[in-house]
Design a protein around this motif. Structure first.
Motif, short mmCIF file in Angstrom:
data_model
loop_
_atom_site.label_atom_id
_atom_site.label_comp_id
_atom_site.label_asym_id
_atom_site.label_seq_id
_atom_site.Cartn_x
_atom_site.Cartn_y
_atom_site.Cartn_z
N THR A 1 0.85 -1.20 0.00
CA THR A 1 0.00 0.00 0.00
C THR A 1 0.88 1.24 0.00
OG1 THR A 1 -0.21 -0.22 2.41
CG2 THR A 1 -1.99 -1.13 1.04
N ALA A 2 1.22 1.72 1.17
CA ALA A 2 2.09 2.90 1.24
C ALA A 2 3.45 2.64 0.62
CB ALA A 2 2.25 3.34 2.70
N GLY A 3 3.93 1.41 0.72
CA GLY A 3 5.24 1.09 0.16
C GLY A 3 5.32 1.29 -1.34
N MET A 4 4.18 1.16 -2.02
CA MET A 4 4.18 1.37 -3.46
C MET A 4 4.48 2.81 -3.82
SD MET A 4 3.74 -1.66 -4.45
CE MET A 4 3.51 -1.43 -6.22
N GLN B 1 8.20 3.31 -3.97
CA GLN B 1 8.74 2.84 -5.24
C GLN B 1 8.40 3.80 -6.38
OE1 GLN B 1 10.85 0.28 -5.32
NE2 GLN B 1 10.55 0.27 -3.10
N TYR B 2 7.20 4.33 -6.34
CA TYR B 2 6.79 5.29 -7.38
C TYR B 2 7.72 6.50 -7.38
CZ TYR B 2 4.06 8.97 -9.65
OH TYR B 2 3.65 10.00 -10.47
N ASN C 1 9.95 7.51 -10.72
CA ASN C 1 9.41 8.60 -11.52
C ASN C 1 10.06 9.95 -11.29
OD1 ASN C 1 6.82 7.52 -13.04
ND2 ASN C 1 6.85 6.57 -11.01
N ASP C 2 10.99 10.05 -10.36
CA ASP C 2 11.66 11.32 -10.12
C ASP C 2 12.36 11.80 -11.39
OD1 ASP C 2 12.81 13.54 -8.91
OD2 ASP C 2 14.50 12.41 -8.09
N GLY C 3 11.96 12.95 -11.87
CA GLY C 3 12.54 13.52 -13.08
C GLY C 3 11.92 13.03 -14.37
N LEU C 4 10.91 12.16 -14.25
CA LEU C 4 10.26 11.61 -15.45
C LEU C 4 8.80 12.02 -15.55
CD1 LEU C 4 11.70 7.98 -15.35
CD2 LEU C 4 12.55 9.92 -16.69
N GLN C 5 8.34 12.89 -14.66
CA GLN C 5 6.94 13.30 -14.69
C GLN C 5 6.62 13.96 -16.02
OE1 GLN C 5 9.28 14.12 -12.39
NE2 GLN C 5 8.38 14.42 -10.35
N LYS C 6 5.40 13.76 -16.51
CA LYS C 6 5.01 14.29 -17.81
C LYS C 6 4.78 15.79 -17.81
CE LYS C 6 2.91 10.01 -19.53
NZ LYS C 6 1.66 9.37 -20.04
N GLY C 7 4.41 16.34 -16.67
CA GLY C 7 4.02 17.74 -16.61
C GLY C 7 5.18 18.71 -16.80
#
Length: 284
Positions: free
Chosen positions: A201-204, A207-208, A212-218
């Protein structure tokens, strides 16, 4: 030409918004805890910008920044409460040493900066932009403490809007989704305690953040352009979602609220006292 004061201009959305404001030709008091990180603004926009050290957890620095706006530019039109950071961890994992500073910055710091700026804003009928988040709309495992801080910003801002609207001040609650900033990197705290119980749950979320650091689409520049347009609107919105993801979050939240309300309306709405029964006593 407007005069802006933006907190947290050293990186991310704050820096992107500072660039947009100055590129638009407005005046700006750019602030950060370390003002040296903003020196390039002085070199590029010497007539339009002043920089100031502002730590939102020290209210006196906010008072000084507002004074700089008044001394240098004659007043203040727009306050943007952007400074803040995130926290990831299950509720059971978080410690007071981790979540209390989060609220000091994201909630209480925002309050103090707003209070410092309101007298100047009242004289011009300006704008207040409080940067919330998609996380301020709907809670999710692992973001509980961050959710709570942004939910607080939402409620405070809605109340503030009603208080200052008669004074000619508009409040905008900007709700950005995932943008390519340092939010998943140095602008987020991971709870030191990590319990296997919450791995799925929170652990995911842990990992996210790593994946995803530096790969966000926005694109932060595009987010800044949206906020700039809203501020300059004759009828600025109270709620300003920024990014397609946030519209999905809103749609899901509204659908969930309606589903639960419809399912329980027949039972949970009948909670008033029963009408009192009065009997007339005959008079002899």
């Amino acid at each position: 030409m407007k005069t802006w004061l933006i907190t947290g201009c050293s990186n991310g959305l704050g820096r992107a918004l500072a660039e947009a404001v100055l590129g638009h030709g407005d005046q700006l008091v750019a602030t950060a805890r370390n003002a040296d990180m903003l020196r390039d603004f002085e070199h590029r926009y010497p007539e339009q910008v002043r920089i100031a050290e502002l730590d939102v957890t020290h209210p006196e620095t906010a008072v000084r920044a507002v004074a700089i706006a008044q001394e240098a530019f004659g007043g203040l039109d727009v306050l943007v409460n952007n400074a803040g950071y995130g926290m990831i961890g299950a509720i059971e994992e978080g410690s007071a040493a981790e979540y209390r500073p989060l609220f000091e910055t994201n909630v209480f710091g925002l309050i103090e900066v707003t209070k410092a700026a309101l007298p100047a804003l009242r004289s011009r009928g300006g704008r207040i932009v409080n940067v919330s988040s998609g996380a301020g709309i709907s809670g999710s495992a692992g973001y509980g403490y961050y959710n709570a801080s942004k939910f607080a910003v939402e409620g405070l801002s809605e109340a503030l809007a009603q208080e200052v609207s008669p004074l000619g001040i508009a409040v905008i609650i900007a709700k950005p989704g995932p943008f390519r900033t340092a939010f998943l990197g140095r602008s987020v705290v991971l709870a030191a305690k990590e319990l296997p119980t919450y791995a799925q749950t929170a652990g995911m979320k842990r990992q996210y953040s790593k994946r995803n650091d530096g790969l966000q689409k926005g694109d932060p520049a595009k987010a800044a352009a949206v906020i700039l347009k809203a501020v300059n609107s004759d009828k600025p919105p109270l709620h300003l979602p920024v990014g397609a993801v946030v519209f999905d979050i809103i749609d899901n939240k509204v659908a969930t609220l309606k589903h639960d309300a419809d399912a329980w309306r027949g039972v949970a709405s009948h909670t008033d006292f029963e009408p009192a029964l009065y009997f007339e006593t005959p008079i002899d």
